[in-house]
Design an enzyme around this catalytic site. Structure first.
Site, PDB file in Angstrom:
ATOM      1  N   VAL A   1      48.210  48.731  27.214  1.00 30.62           N
ATOM      2  CA  VAL A   1      48.147  47.668  26.217  1.00 30.62           C
ATOM      3  C   VAL A   1      48.819  48.121  24.928  1.00 30.62           C
ATOM      4  CG1 VAL A   1      46.014  46.710  27.160  1.00 30.62           C
ATOM      5  CG2 VAL A   1      45.889  48.433  25.356  1.00 30.62           C
TER       6      VAL A   1
ATOM      7  N   ALA B   1      35.807  48.537  24.936  1.00 33.41           N
ATOM      8  CA  ALA B   1      34.992  47.613  24.156  1.00 33.41           C
ATOM      9  C   ALA B   1      33.870  48.324  23.421  1.00 33.41           C
ATOM     10  CB  ALA B   1      34.414  46.536  25.079  1.00 33.41           C
TER      11      ALA B   1
ATOM     12  N   GLU C   1      51.621  54.844  40.322  1.00 40.56           N
ATOM     13  CA  GLU C   1      51.373  55.487  39.034  1.00 40.56           C
ATOM     14  C   GLU C   1      52.517  56.451  38.733  1.00 40.56           C
ATOM     15  OE1 GLU C   1      50.465  56.902  35.628  1.00 40.56           O
ATOM     16  OE2 GLU C   1      49.162  55.326  36.450  1.00 40.56           O
TER      17      GLU C   1
ATOM     18  N   ALA D   1      50.014  46.518  35.157  1.00 37.64           N
ATOM     19  CA  ALA D   1      48.843  47.042  34.458  1.00 37.64           C
ATOM     20  C   ALA D   1      49.206  48.357  33.778  1.00 37.64           C
ATOM     21  CB  ALA D   1      47.695  47.244  35.443  1.00 37.64           C
TER      22      ALA D   1
ATOM     23  N   ILE E   1      42.359  49.517  34.625  1.00 36.16           N
ATOM     24  CA  ILE E   1      42.661  48.108  34.912  1.00 36.16           C
ATOM     25  C   ILE E   1      43.355  47.972  36.257  1.00 36.16           C
ATOM     26  CG2 ILE E   1      43.985  46.087  34.173  1.00 36.16           C
ATOM     27  CD1 ILE E   1      43.573  47.016  31.285  1.00 36.16           C
TER      28      ILE E   1
ATOM     29  N   HIS F   1      11.890  60.114  41.371  1.00 34.38           N
ATOM     30  CA  HIS F   1      12.318  60.189  42.778  1.00 34.38           C
ATOM     31  C   HIS F   1      11.777  58.980  43.523  1.00 34.38           C
ATOM     32  CE1 HIS F   1      13.193  61.881  46.732  1.00 34.38           C
ATOM     33  NE2 HIS F   1      11.962  61.525  47.090  1.00 34.38           N
TER      34      HIS F   1
END
Length: 474
Positions: free
Chosen positions: A280, A327, A212, A277, A193, A453
């Site tokens: 969750v 999902a 991060e 972000a 996200i 190809h």
């Protein structure tokens, strides 16, 4: 009739299956249950389609498509084209995203109606013994009895203390409907996200800083792919900081001042907006779980391999049932649930090792199976193959030469243990390796498969050949 209640009880119930939540797990479970002849209803208090359709997967990909088109315009001269001055209207970009979500929302409504699934608008609460109380959106209330209940209430953005959402600090919802483009933006959390939002806002000119806490961005991905993605983002102008956390946030009228701990070093920075972000948490509150034997671990409901909870007849799927919060994982669990309830013979539990992960940034990232580290830690002797986009004819023709395909095979059996991809359209290519994993394809079988190809997919057997030092085009 079912695996969770005797026939007499099932005949006395209002519904054979009651699904709470209509996201990609819930509505799919309901449709499959109805297809199997089970009287089914869905309880939904908000929009049909859940977060994924309305505020997640679909609208974010619509935003990212606008960014992709804009990036292509900026490089038109490389293709012998002259587009003149290219501008954008953030309001129209958001409007298109919302219209796509609305169209698919109507599609879900149609599918439920087509399959004769009753939609009950309201909030459901378990009372125990198959009884469910529903506070309806229109103000009424009713109580129903269901032989089987599937909890599919999804998840919401994790709120980090100090980063509570407001006008200056956004969750994914606010980030998807911006009324302005921030000149400077801090994205907290470099999972899928966070990386996608960093890529979107960077494309339209925001000065983006992506942080991060862990030692690599995209922590769930193979470290080699993560490192290559990080280098690509830095080249695009994104400031990427790992081993970094937010210490404090000061909110001022038109910006925030953030104190960062960057690998043990404190640094103060100013941003117009912040996107949080940081993952969750499952929506397990206010479901009446205290009236049942359903157990919650952290923010997620505990389930077995069939998505059954500790309460007979109660299942939990999707983000509510824990990682990976995807999902397609939720949809597959929903189908498995419905078929397990109906007693369909020959079904199998969801194999999490075959669930792909996709990140729709620029470049895209996609993977399935074990990372190199996971394969080694599991004791496998492995062969690794890599094939670069810059050696693929279709990629060169597209002007998309950044990226690679990496495959990991068991040296003894030839089993495909993992596949990891970085580059244009790899979120479409990964399905080939997913099928290979499901069919237990070996390296030899993939090598002997004829790929068309010129296509990007030719890199899949080439990477496999490279794992055996047999690559043709590198």
């Amino acid at each position: 009739m079912t695996r969770t209640a005797d026939t007499k009880a099932a005949q006395s119930a209002d519904y054979a299956v009651l699904v709470i939540g209509s996201g990609p797990g819930g509505y799919v479970a309901a449709i499959r249950a109805a297809q199997l002849g089970l009287k089914t209803a869905v309880v939904e208090s908000q929009e049909l389609g859940g977060v994924c359709l309305n505020w997640g997967c679909i609208p974010t990909k619509t935003l990212l498509r606008s960014a992709e088109v804009y990036e292509n315009f900026k490089h038109a001269d490389e293709f012998g084209l002259a587009a003149g001055t290219v501008t954008f209207d953030i309001r129209k970009i958001v409007q298109r995203s919302r219209s796509v979500a609305a169209k698919l929302n109507a599609g879900v409504k149609h599918l439920l109606k087509k399959n004769k699934v009753l939609v009950l608008k309201g909030h459901a609460k378990l009372l125990g013994n198959g009884r469910i109380h529903i506070d309806q959106v229109d103000g009424g209330a009713l109580e129903v009895v269901a032989t089987n209940t599937i909890l599919a209430t999804g998840a919401r953005a994790r709120v980090v203390p100090g980063l509570e959402p407001d006008r200056l600090i956004w969750t994914y919802r606010e980030a998807m409907t911006p009324s302005m483009l921030p000149a400077s933006l801090l994205v907290v959390g470099a999972g899928a996200i966070g990386v996608e939002f960093a890529s979107f806002f960077n494309s339209f000119g925001s000065a983006v800083t992506l942080i991060e806490m862990q030692s690599q961005i995209l922590p769930a991905e193979d470290s080699e792919i993560s490192e290559a993605a990080c280098k690509a983002f830095v080249r695009q102008g994104i400031d990427v900081l790992t081993n970094t956390r937010v210490v404090s946030v000061e909110r001022l009228p038109d910006h925030v001042v953030v104190m960062l701990d960057i690998a043990g070093r404190s640094e103060q920075r100013r941003f117009e907006r912040v996107i949080s972000a940081a993952g969750v948490v499952g929506n397990h509150e206010n479901l009446g779980l205290e009236n049942t034997a359903v157990l919650v671990d952290g923010a997620h409901v505990r389930v077995n391999e069939w998505c059954q909870t500790g309460e007979p007849g109660v299942y939990a799927i999707g983000d509510l049932a824990g990682a990976p919060c995807l999902a397609h994982k939720a949809s597959h669990e929903g189908i498995t649930c419905a078929e397990h309830i109906a007693g369909v013979p020959g079904i199998h539990p969801v194999d999490r090792s075959t669930i792909p992960g996709c990140t729709y940034s620029r470049p895209q990232i996609a993977s399935v199976g074990l990372t190199e580290k996971e394969a080694r830690d599991a004791g496998h002797e492995i062969n690794i193959g890599r094939f670069p986009f810059q050696a693929n004819g279709k990629a060169i023709a597209l002007g998309e030469t950044e990226g690679m395909v990496k495959v990991i095979y068991d040296r003894k059996s030839g089993e495909l243990l993992g596949a990891h991809m970085l580059g244009a359209e790899v979120t479409e290519l990964i399905q080939g390796f997913c099928i290979a994993r499901t069919l237990e394809t070996t390296e030899q079988e993939l090598i002997h498969t004829i790929f068309p190809h010129p296509t990007l997919s030719e890199m899949m057997p080439e990477a496999t050949l490279a794992s055996l030092d047999r690559a043709i085009h590198i």
